[in-house]
Design a protein around this motif. Sequence first.
Motif, short mmCIF file in Angstrom:
data_model
loop_
_atom_site.label_atom_id
_atom_site.label_comp_id
_atom_site.label_asym_id
_atom_site.label_seq_id
_atom_site.Cartn_x
_atom_site.Cartn_y
_atom_site.Cartn_z
N GLU A 15 -5.76 13.48 -4.07
CA GLU A 15 -5.32 12.96 -2.78
C GLU A 15 -5.54 11.46 -2.71
O GLU A 15 -6.62 10.96 -3.01
N GLU A 16 -4.49 10.74 -2.32
CA GLU A 16 -4.57 9.29 -2.18
C GLU A 16 -5.39 8.94 -0.95
O GLU A 16 -5.36 9.64 0.05
N ASP A 17 -6.14 7.84 -1.03
CA ASP A 17 -6.94 7.36 0.10
C ASP A 17 -6.08 6.42 0.94
O ASP A 17 -6.20 5.20 0.85
N CYS A 18 -5.18 7.03 1.70
CA CYS A 18 -4.27 6.23 2.52
C CYS A 18 -3.88 7.01 3.77
O CYS A 18 -4.09 8.22 3.86
N THR A 19 -3.33 6.27 4.72
CA THR A 19 -2.77 6.87 5.93
C THR A 19 -1.25 6.85 5.76
O THR A 19 -0.67 5.82 5.45
N PHE A 77 -2.82 1.66 2.52
CA PHE A 77 -4.10 1.61 1.83
C PHE A 77 -4.92 0.48 2.45
O PHE A 77 -4.47 -0.18 3.38
N ASP A 78 -6.13 0.24 1.95
CA ASP A 78 -6.99 -0.82 2.50
C ASP A 78 -6.37 -2.20 2.41
O ASP A 78 -6.44 -2.99 3.34
#
Length: 144
Positions: free
Chosen positions: A89-93, A114-115
């Motif tokens: 799972e990607e760390d993004c909205t 992403f950040d």
Amino acid sequence: MKTLKLIISGIALLIVCNTAKADIYEDGENLTRTYAINTYVDAVTRGKLQGLNDVVDQNAKFSLLSGKKILSYTRDQVFESLRLIKNIEEDCTTSTSIMESNNDIAVVKVDMQFDKFVRSNYVTIANTGKGWKITNVYSVFKQL
């Protein structure tokens, strides 16, 4: 005897599940716009590849703007890279918005924030007569 009943029940359940799955996509009747986009989002953000093969057209084109250079990829190349991140799972909205839509074609913007950057995917899906299929994905990156 109990083991035999359990094995027979398991086989019957397996046959029913496979038959039900085979009927779902007969003639593309359930390959809707929403299903195609949700399947694409699940693949690129969650590594869930189930159903992706059904919603991506065989001749789909994938492009990526890298600086001032456009990189192009085939369906097989994209699928191979997605297999490498399967179930990651990607760390993004992620958000989606419909840019254009009619009875034959739709363009949906899928933003992955992403950040430090946003990846915007412009996904074209078309009503192919065999359901809605992804025909083109154009990705652009923007630094935050």
